[in-house]
Design a protein around this motif. Sequence first.
Motif, short mmCIF file in Angstrom:
data_model
loop_
_atom_site.label_atom_id
_atom_site.label_comp_id
_atom_site.label_asym_id
_atom_site.label_seq_id
_atom_site.Cartn_x
_atom_site.Cartn_y
_atom_site.Cartn_z
N ILE A 102 1.03 -1.69 -0.04
CA ILE A 102 -0.30 0.13 0.17
C ILE A 102 0.88 0.98 0.26
N LYS A 103 2.05 1.25 0.73
CA LYS A 103 2.78 2.45 0.68
C LYS A 103 3.64 2.84 -0.69
N ARG A 104 3.69 1.65 -1.48
CA ARG A 104 4.44 1.63 -2.72
C ARG A 104 3.30 2.82 -3.59
N VAL A 105 1.86 2.01 -3.64
CA VAL A 105 0.79 3.03 -4.49
C VAL A 105 0.90 4.25 -3.85
N LEU A 106 0.35 4.45 -2.56
CA LEU A 106 0.69 5.73 -2.02
C LEU A 106 1.51 6.35 -3.03
N ASP A 107 2.91 5.86 -2.43
CA ASP A 107 4.25 6.97 -3.17
C ASP A 107 3.58 6.85 -4.81
N LYS A 108 3.46 6.04 -5.35
CA LYS A 108 2.58 6.12 -7.03
C LYS A 108 1.85 7.34 -6.88
N CYS A 109 1.21 6.59 -5.82
CA CYS A 109 -0.74 7.56 -6.57
C CYS A 109 -0.10 9.64 -6.52
N ARG A 110 0.91 9.45 -5.10
CA ARG A 110 1.40 11.04 -5.23
C ARG A 110 2.18 11.44 -6.52
#
Length: 188
Positions: free
Chosen positions: A34-42
Amino acid sequence: MYKTALLIVDMVKDFTDPEGLVFYPQNREILPRIKRVLDKCREKDVLVVFLQHCNRKGKFDRKAASMRPNCIEGSGGEEIDPMLPVQEETDYVIKKRRYSGFFGTDLDLVLRENGVKNVIVVGTKTNCCIRATITDAFYLDYDGYVVSDCVATNSETVNQVHLEDISKYLGTVVDTEELFGLLDSGKL
């Protein structure tokens, strides 16, 4: 204006921390993804919304009364897991008391005010809060995407059954790499 929002559902300490009141290990496993997805979305300028399960301290709630106590305001268990830092200037944190992030909250208003058409859903529990949130997103005419390797429940069989139903009836189920492809191509 955003066209896509990331909804991070109930990644709070009572669910994600080994000392949490209703912890299960699957939530700990999905946190780094989820952290990877959060970083990519940001990076892609996607609106970030944290949905925070939170029960009122000392107040009756029929649903909460029928379950093990958890996510009580002021207990620390309702806090977003620190592995997923909230950027107060841009992110939204929306408290909820029911399974769906839309029910009894201003989530729909926040999304519409920001021009959102697509919602990416990650978090816990696939069979309750993920399913209820993506169902309401469907009813409200959002295009929903559930990231299969970023959702969990306490049974892999139950997780897969609900992901299959979501894929058939309610939205699109993708894994992290498929999501990143959609974000990089500008389709989301």
